[in-house]
Write a protein that holds these residues in place. Sequence first.
Motif, PDB file in Angstrom:
ATOM      1  N   HIS A  82      45.524  50.664  14.510  1.00 20.58           N
ATOM      2  CA  HIS A  82      46.010  49.349  14.098  1.00 20.58           C
ATOM      3  C   HIS A  82      45.165  48.259  14.761  1.00 20.58           C
ATOM      4  O   HIS A  82      44.560  48.467  15.817  1.00 20.58           O
ATOM      5  CB  HIS A  82      47.494  49.185  14.473  1.00 20.58           C
ATOM      6  CG  HIS A  82      48.071  47.907  13.960  1.00 20.58           C
ATOM      7  ND1 HIS A  82      48.251  46.803  14.770  1.00 20.58           N
ATOM      8  CD2 HIS A  82      48.458  47.542  12.704  1.00 20.58           C
ATOM      9  CE1 HIS A  82      48.749  45.811  14.014  1.00 20.58           C
ATOM     10  NE2 HIS A  82      48.893  46.243  12.776  1.00 20.58           N
ATOM     11  N   TYR A  84      45.927  45.924  16.542  1.00 18.26           N
ATOM     12  CA  TYR A  84      46.355  45.553  17.905  1.00 18.26           C
ATOM     13  C   TYR A  84      45.896  46.542  18.968  1.00 18.26           C
ATOM     14  O   TYR A  84      46.259  46.395  20.141  1.00 18.26           O
ATOM     15  CB  TYR A  84      47.885  45.468  17.984  1.00 18.26           C
ATOM     16  CG  TYR A  84      48.537  44.343  17.212  1.00 18.26           C
ATOM     17  CD1 TYR A  84      47.821  43.236  16.780  1.00 18.26           C
ATOM     18  CD2 TYR A  84      49.899  44.381  16.938  1.00 18.26           C
ATOM     19  CE1 TYR A  84      48.444  42.225  16.075  1.00 18.26           C
ATOM     20  CE2 TYR A  84      50.532  43.363  16.234  1.00 18.26           C
ATOM     21  CZ  TYR A  84      49.791  42.289  15.800  1.00 18.26           C
ATOM     22  OH  TYR A  84      50.420  41.282  15.107  1.00 18.26           O
ATOM     23  N   PHE A 122      56.468  54.164  14.279  1.00 20.35           N
ATOM     24  CA  PHE A 122      56.791  54.065  12.848  1.00 20.35           C
ATOM     25  C   PHE A 122      55.529  54.232  12.001  1.00 20.35           C
ATOM     26  O   PHE A 122      55.585  54.704  10.863  1.00 20.35           O
ATOM     27  CB  PHE A 122      57.546  52.760  12.521  1.00 20.35           C
ATOM     28  CG  PHE A 122      56.682  51.516  12.490  1.00 20.35           C
ATOM     29  CD1 PHE A 122      55.911  51.201  11.383  1.00 20.35           C
ATOM     30  CD2 PHE A 122      56.656  50.647  13.569  1.00 20.35           C
ATOM     31  CE1 PHE A 122      55.123  50.054  11.351  1.00 20.35           C
ATOM     32  CE2 PHE A 122      55.879  49.496  13.546  1.00 20.35           C
ATOM     33  CZ  PHE A 122      55.103  49.205  12.441  1.00 20.35           C
ATOM     34  N   MET A 123      54.373  53.841  12.544  1.00 19.03           N
ATOM     35  CA  MET A 123      53.116  53.991  11.789  1.00 19.03           C
ATOM     36  C   MET A 123      52.762  55.473  11.664  1.00 19.03           C
ATOM     37  O   MET A 123      52.316  55.938  10.609  1.00 19.03           O
ATOM     38  CB  MET A 123      51.986  53.227  12.489  1.00 19.03           C
ATOM     39  CG  MET A 123      52.197  51.730  12.493  1.00 19.03           C
ATOM     40  SD  MET A 123      50.922  50.861  13.409  1.00 19.03           S
ATOM     41  CE  MET A 123      51.458  49.171  13.132  1.00 19.03           C
ATOM     42  N   TYR A 171      61.005  46.494   5.730  1.00 16.15           N
ATOM     43  CA  TYR A 171      59.684  46.319   6.327  1.00 16.15           C
ATOM     44  C   TYR A 171      59.246  47.696   6.820  1.00 16.15           C
ATOM     45  O   TYR A 171      60.095  48.477   7.280  1.00 16.15           O
ATOM     46  CB  TYR A 171      59.875  45.339   7.488  1.00 16.15           C
ATOM     47  CG  TYR A 171      58.625  44.722   8.067  1.00 16.15           C
ATOM     48  CD1 TYR A 171      57.470  44.525   7.320  1.00 16.15           C
ATOM     49  CD2 TYR A 171      58.632  44.296   9.397  1.00 16.15           C
ATOM     50  CE1 TYR A 171      56.353  43.935   7.890  1.00 16.15           C
ATOM     51  CE2 TYR A 171      57.519  43.692   9.970  1.00 16.15           C
ATOM     52  CZ  TYR A 171      56.382  43.526   9.208  1.00 16.15           C
ATOM     53  OH  TYR A 171      55.292  42.945   9.771  1.00 16.15           O
ATOM     54  N   ASN A 173      58.073  48.496   9.434  1.00 18.64           N
ATOM     55  CA  ASN A 173      58.418  48.622  10.860  1.00 18.64           C
ATOM     56  C   ASN A 173      59.858  49.126  11.000  1.00 18.64           C
ATOM     57  O   ASN A 173      60.740  48.456  11.538  1.00 18.64           O
ATOM     58  CB  ASN A 173      58.295  47.255  11.570  1.00 18.64           C
ATOM     59  CG  ASN A 173      56.894  46.695  11.545  1.00 18.64           C
ATOM     60  OD1 ASN A 173      56.203  46.816  10.543  1.00 18.64           O
ATOM     61  ND2 ASN A 173      56.467  46.088  12.630  1.00 18.64           N
ATOM     62  N   HIS A 233      56.169  38.334  18.760  1.00 14.78           N
ATOM     63  CA  HIS A 233      56.041  37.098  17.984  1.00 14.78           C
ATOM     64  C   HIS A 233      57.189  36.115  18.198  1.00 14.78           C
ATOM     65  O   HIS A 233      57.018  34.921  18.022  1.00 14.78           O
ATOM     66  CB  HIS A 233      55.888  37.441  16.499  1.00 14.78           C
ATOM     67  CG  HIS A 233      54.583  38.125  16.210  1.00 14.78           C
ATOM     68  ND1 HIS A 233      54.452  39.499  16.177  1.00 14.78           N
ATOM     69  CD2 HIS A 233      53.347  37.624  15.995  1.00 14.78           C
ATOM     70  CE1 HIS A 233      53.195  39.811  15.939  1.00 14.78           C
ATOM     71  NE2 HIS A 233      52.495  38.690  15.822  1.00 14.78           N
ATOM     72  N   GLU A 258      55.678  37.300  11.377  1.00 10.63           N
ATOM     73  CA  GLU A 258      56.813  37.709  12.223  1.00 10.63           C
ATOM     74  C   GLU A 258      57.186  36.594  13.206  1.00 10.63           C
ATOM     75  O   GLU A 258      58.150  36.714  13.960  1.00 10.63           O
ATOM     76  CB  GLU A 258      56.465  38.976  13.017  1.00 10.63           C
ATOM     77  CG  GLU A 258      56.409  40.219  12.154  1.00 10.63           C
ATOM     78  CD  GLU A 258      55.826  41.431  12.872  1.00 10.63           C
ATOM     79  OE1 GLU A 258      55.676  41.381  14.114  1.00 10.63           O
ATOM     80  OE2 GLU A 258      55.514  42.414  12.198  1.00 10.63           O
ATOM     81  N   THR A 273      47.961  40.908   9.810  1.00  8.01           N
ATOM     82  CA  THR A 273      46.866  40.956  10.797  1.00  8.01           C
ATOM     83  C   THR A 273      45.518  41.026  10.078  1.00  8.01           C
ATOM     84  O   THR A 273      44.560  40.369  10.494  1.00  8.01           O
ATOM     85  CB  THR A 273      47.045  42.144  11.760  1.00  8.01           C
ATOM     86  OG1 THR A 273      47.149  43.357  11.010  1.00  8.01           O
ATOM     87  CG2 THR A 273      48.279  41.980  12.630  1.00  8.01           C
TER      88      THR A 273
HETATM   89  P1  13P Z   1      50.551  44.056  10.128  1.00  4.90           P
HETATM   90  O1  13P Z   1      51.017  44.943   9.037  1.00  4.90           O
HETATM   91  O2  13P Z   1      50.332  42.635   9.699  1.00  4.90           O
HETATM   92  O3  13P Z   1      49.338  44.644  10.780  1.00  4.90           O
HETATM   93  O4  13P Z   1      51.698  43.950  11.238  1.00  4.90           O
HETATM   94  C1  13P Z   1      52.172  45.065  11.921  1.00  4.90           C
HETATM   95  C2  13P Z   1      52.850  44.697  13.167  1.00  4.90           C
HETATM   96  O5  13P Z   1      53.481  45.483  13.813  1.00  4.90           O
HETATM   97  C3  13P Z   1      52.733  43.307  13.581  1.00  4.90           C
HETATM   98  O6  13P Z   1      53.464  43.077  14.700  1.00  4.90           O
END
Ligand code: 13P
Length: 359
Positions: A82, A84, A122-123, A171, A173, A233, A258, A273
């Motif tokens: 990801h 991040y 979750f990903m 979502y 997430n 966020h 978020e 992102t």
């Molecule tokens: P994105 O799908 O925009 O990458 O966001 C995922 C996430 O967990 C942002 O906090």
Amino acid sequence: MQGQLQTGSSIAAPAFLGRAIDRFGAVPMPNLAWTPEVERATAHLYEKVKAIIPPVEWPFHAPYVKAINDLKRERNAVILAHNYQTPEIYNCVADVVGDSRQLAKLAASSDADIIVQGGVHFMAETSKLLNPDKTVLIPDSKAGCSLAESITGADVRLLRQRYPGVPVVAYVNTSADVKAEVDICCTSSNALKVVESFGAERVIFLPDQYLAQNVAAQTKVKIIAWHGACEVHERFTAEEIRRYRADDPSIEIIAHPECPPDVVAECDFTGSTAAMIDYVKTRKPKRVLMVTECSMADNVAAETKGTEFVRPCNLCPHMKRITLPKILDSLVYLRDEVTIDPLLAERARRSVQRMIDLG
Ligand code: 13P
Ligand code: SF4
């Protein structure tokens, strides 16, 4: 290179290279010394991150980077990271980088035997849903998410009783348990499109109250929201953003949806992102404030010249659980494996697949 294969790597690594190992058993831990060979083998990768990783730190990362890249080939494994993830993961060992939607899409098309998720639980579950026959590993199964933890499948069943016939959007997430109870998933990049796809008057949108409010501001559909929030966020405030703007009126401020709506209202652009990264790469602002998790600005800074990044450093503690040593352990010992009950997975997969099919 959002949602794309990283340069010099392959999602379908050669089936078997190097030592004679059982691809699905543990292998010996590689030697992690900083040697001239390691320096040579990783020099091209250090080039990518030298603007953000000082030379004194590279000898600590490089042996892991080399060992992980070697083992990926031997195991026919792919690393999905990801946006991040820290720069040494994002730039030096990831095969694919992107936002949640891009990672899900690319997970679905991977022909590797093993997927290692550089991201949160979750990903990894989403990757497993889309690849039930593959081994999906998460280097630290405690890498959670405040949004995913805010709601359960039982909560969704109660919502359905309370609002009979109202479509439910989750979502991504969220856990597989929640995905199994909803009609469709969405990510930050397609939330509005998904909400409007039912042609319904009302839609239940969970679990992020702020994303729900930000979507509600763009549509006539009445949104029934849950009370979850992203712990990264929700810490940003409108007052803080106004102060940055007052200090430098020429600064461009971009935010993730978020963030609370009053924060979004102070910004020049809002997007996933990946959309935020595209904004910086295409518009090349002189100074930019990225109102999101702070590793992302490091990753964009490594790939962008001529932009100054101003950033309040809010880190996601869950994303930061994933490190090079844990990724190496994951590939050596094949842990932590993500498993989902097949009946639950069947129902959860439908919600993710509907989102992907929506385009
Ligand atoms: P994105 O799908 O925009 O990458 O966001 C995922 C996430 O967990 C942002 O906090
Ligand atoms: Fe969850 Fe927020 Fe971390 Fe993203 S940044 S994984 S939404 S806690």
